[in-house]
Design an enzyme around this catalytic site. Structure first.
Site, PDB file in Angstrom:
ATOM      1  N   ASP A   1       0.969  -1.095   0.129  1.00  0.00           N
ATOM      2  CA  ASP A   1      -0.157   0.105  -0.127  1.00  0.00           C
ATOM      3  C   ASP A   1       1.066   1.249  -0.044  1.00  0.00           C
ATOM      4  O   ASP A   1       1.932   1.086   0.250  1.00  0.00           O
ATOM      5  CB  ASP A   1      -0.748   0.017   1.140  1.00  0.00           C
TER       6      ASP A   1
ATOM      7  N   ASP B   1      -1.625  -0.700   6.132  1.00  0.00           N
ATOM      8  CA  ASP B   1      -1.535  -0.220   7.508  1.00  0.00           C
ATOM      9  C   ASP B   1      -2.917   0.059   7.910  1.00  0.00           C
ATOM     10  O   ASP B   1      -3.408   0.481   9.339  1.00  0.00           O
ATOM     11  CB  ASP B   1      -0.769   0.802   8.037  1.00  0.00           C
TER      12      ASP B   1
ATOM     13  N   ASP C   1      -7.334  -1.697   4.498  1.00  0.00           N
ATOM     14  CA  ASP C   1      -6.474  -2.725   3.985  1.00  0.00           C
ATOM     15  C   ASP C   1      -6.626  -4.242   4.426  1.00  0.00           C
ATOM     16  O   ASP C   1      -6.280  -5.047   3.867  1.00  0.00           O
ATOM     17  CB  ASP C   1      -4.925  -2.190   4.346  1.00  0.00           C
TER      18      ASP C   1
END
Length: 683
Positions: free
Chosen positions: A392, A578, A582
């Site tokens: 990410d 995080d 996600d």
């Protein structure tokens, strides 16, 4: 070797006996703990648990909060038990020496029996219990071998087997006990008491689990941080090594957030608690470490099934070796019985049953010391085979903190654009506004009126002029032409005329590029980016970090689809993220990696947690996992090879009893020592 198994499985119980809110991957088993009012606890074993019932009942289970006094007592007991084992070995060896000095046959038999009972009583007892439970184990194999040797008059052989077996227990217990204590240290990071401050400012020591959120506590120099908190007064340095693996202390001052388990080094700190005892960082880490045993890998499952089938097969083969050749006139019964006994002793599967799980526990323990929590051995296996890693962007590959990257003025100076922008944004608490103000602090001007427009920006009457500061949508609403400006996060206009465009960017983590390079060097074939950010931000991060590919403007569902496609192309895939958004893609990945102890949803869905918040810890975890798998595989191959050789030689009459004992206890000790090397791994 049941004695050795107990030493190891104390360590296993540290990590396995807990009823947790398991991750989305794990509900393989649960253990239920019950407390009575005296503080002692019973243990109700779940019949569906993959671990032996024995593993859950050994030495006070620490999973319900841990009792330091019980643990201290346990270490004293372990130490005195080791001394007793040494004394037993010495006494049995003296009896063996006396056997050869006694000329009278019946006294020789008595000395042999005494030596066998002194050294082998616990082995014989455990072997008989295993048979009564219909679970014959290595102790049963050893008992049969010793009893048969004694009955046919091979007294020295029977004594030698029990003495060497008990000596092996001592040596193995030392090696496994050392590993166990190192693993135990991981779960000793949480202090039980806190200094609670009352309204008068006086401190009194109370149990940390009784301190509510929002309370004021005092953390003295040298004390562990009992609860997650924020510093209100004081300054100090804080040792974070127990949680993050970082050797350099961090400075702590007002507004610094501290996690429980950190150590305050050199100054008193007045803090306000941010979590309960159960929800603190240290408690979360302990839960994750204990949860790790629930996730058995393919190798461990194979060993468990192998041991279950192996013992009865070995017994049957030994019976056939003892009976069939004499019936075919290929030798005397005594000759083939001795070969069968050598076969039995050499066949004990201790080396694999003990060293393989210890390899994984050691790997997980070593990773924990480096600030990486791996939730089970199956994820150690997956990490060792990674071919694709997907990141990410915001808060993972980048720091999550916006900074002004570029200012483009039109007809005025760059300083004037930033002055106007900072004066406007000083009335907003948006992250973009904070970044602009941080870039141009201390700007002055006569502001007469302000109007904030959520999602668009802010309108200010400044020095008699209308100043707009915000997104392109804000400019469009007020008819400001932005055609000549680059795509930007913030535009500044005065009296309907565009004065400048400000581009902000999320800064790449300092170790991002080095981590990605190291992952590729460790065998990862593809490193990609999945982000909801726009094209420009994604491509910029891709170029700066050295990524192979970037996918942008994605919703959480889109991330899952792209990850699935990458996994189909490359194989074992990890996703590093995080945030709450996600969680779905973390759960979908072969290995979900959460950054830090931020989002509960992300941590719950993840298989690996980087407590240190350092990307470089991921590369360390991959290399450590490869090393763990290499050692576990070597131990398995080495043990099987040595045993196979001695079994064949024993069946053919070329292996003596001492060789059989080495194939059992000798190989076990060597494999355990080899597994313990993992605990010395450096980040």
């Amino acid at each position: 070797m049941k004695t050795n198994k107990k030493v190891l499985t104390d360590a296993a119980a540290e990590c396995s006996c807990t009823a947790l809110q398991a991750s989305s991957h794990s509900r393989e088993h649960q253990h239920i703990h019950e407390h009575d009012h005296s503080g002692e606890h019973g243990h109700v074993h779940d019949a569906g648990c993959e671990l032996d019932e024995e593993l859950c009942h050994i030495g006070g289970c620490p999973c319900c909060g841990g009792h330091e006094e019980e643990h201290d007592h346990g270490h004293e007991h372990e130490h005195s038990a080791g001394k007793w084992d040494v004394a037993v070995v010495i006494l049995s060896t003296l009896l063996l020496g006396g056997y050869f000095l006694i000329p009278i046959p019946w006294l020789q038999a008595a000395a042999a029996l005494c030596s066998i009972l002194v050294a082998g009583a616990p082995i014989i007892w455990d072997g008989l219990k295993g048979v009564m439970k219909l679970r014959p184990d290595e102790n049963f194999l050893m008992t049969v071998a010793v009893a048969a040797a004694f009955l046919i008059g091979e007294y020295p052989e029977a004594m030698l087997v029990t003495i060497l077996f008990r000596l092996g227990n001592v040596l193995e217990g030392v090696a496994v006990g050392r590993s166990k204590r190192q693993i135990e240290a991981i779960t000793a990071i949480r202090p039980e008491y806190a200094n609670l401050l009352d309204e008068s400012g006086a401190a009194r020591e109370v149990k940390a689990r009784e301190v509510p959120v929002g309370s004021l506590i005092l953390i003295k120099a040298g004390e562990k941080v009992p609860l997650d908190c924020v510093v209100l007064e004081g300054a100090s340095d804080v040792d974070t090594a127990a949680l993050t693996g970082e050797s350099v202390p961090r400075p702590a001052q007002p507004e610094t957030k501290l996690m429980s388990g950190m150590i305050n080094l050199n100054g008193s700190l007045k803090c306000r608690t941010l979590s309960t005892f159960e929800d603190s960082a240290a408690s979360t880490i302990i839960k994750l470490v204990r949860e790790s045993a629930a996730q058995k890998g393919t190798t461990e499952k194979f060993i468990s099934r192998f041991a279950t089938i192996y013992t009865p097969v070995v017994v049957l083969l030994a019976v056939l070796i003892a009976l069939v050749p004499p019936l075919l006139n290929l030798g005397t019964f005594t000759t083939w019985l001795m070969r069968a006994l050598v076969f039995l002793v050499a066949s004990c599967p201790c080396a694999m049953v003990i060293s393989i799980p210890l390899s994984f526990f050691s790997g997980i323990g070593a990773a924990s010391k480096q600030g990486v929590l791996i939730k089970g051995s199956r994820f150690v296996e997956s990490l060792s085979k990674l071919k694709c890693v997907v990141f990410d962007k915001t808060g993972t590959l980048t720091t999550g903190s916006l900074m002004v990257d570029q200012v483009t003025p039109f007809g005025v100076s760059e300083e004037e654009v930033m002055r106007l922008a900072a004066l406007c944004e000083s009335y907003s608490d948006h992250p973009v506004a904070r970044a602009v103000c941080a870039y141009a602090p201390g700007m002055t001007g006569a502001v007469e009126a302000t109007e904030e427009m959520p999602g668009k920006g802010i309108r200010v009457i400044l020095e008699g002029s209308e100043v707009l500061c915000g997104s392109k949508k804000l400019m469009d609403d007020f008819g400001v032409d932005t055609a000549k400006a680059p795509e930007a996060n913030v535009y500044v206009a005065r009296d309907g005329v565009l004065l400048g465009a400000i581009i902000l960017s999320d800064q790449l983590r300092p170790d991002a590029a080095a981590t990605i390079s190291a992952l590729k060097a460790a065998g990862v074939e593809k490193v990609a980016l999945l982000t909801g950010d726009g094209r420009n931000a994604a491509l910029k991060a891709k170029a700066a970090a050295g990524l192979d590919e970037a996918f942008y403007e994605l919703l959480p569902g889109d991330k899952v689809s792209h990850l699935a496609e990458l996994a189909r192309q490359y194989g074992a895939t990890a996703f590093v993220g995080d945030g709450i958004n996600d969680a779905p893609v973390l759960a979908r990945a072969d290995v979900g990696v959460a950054m830090g102890l931020g989002s509960d949803a992300a941590i719950s869905a993840a298989d690996v947690v980087l407590v240190s918040d350092r990307l470089g810890a991921l590369e360390s975890a991959v290399r450590l996992s490869k090393r763990t798998m290499s050692i576990a595989t070597f131990n398995m191959i080495f043990a099987i090879a040595v045993k196979a050789l001695v079994l064949i030689l024993g069946a053919l009459g070329y292996a003596a009893m001492w060789m059989a004992v080495f194939a059992d206890v000798g190989v076990t000790v060597l494999c355990v020592l080899n597994a313990a090397r993992i605990l010395g791994a450096k980040s």
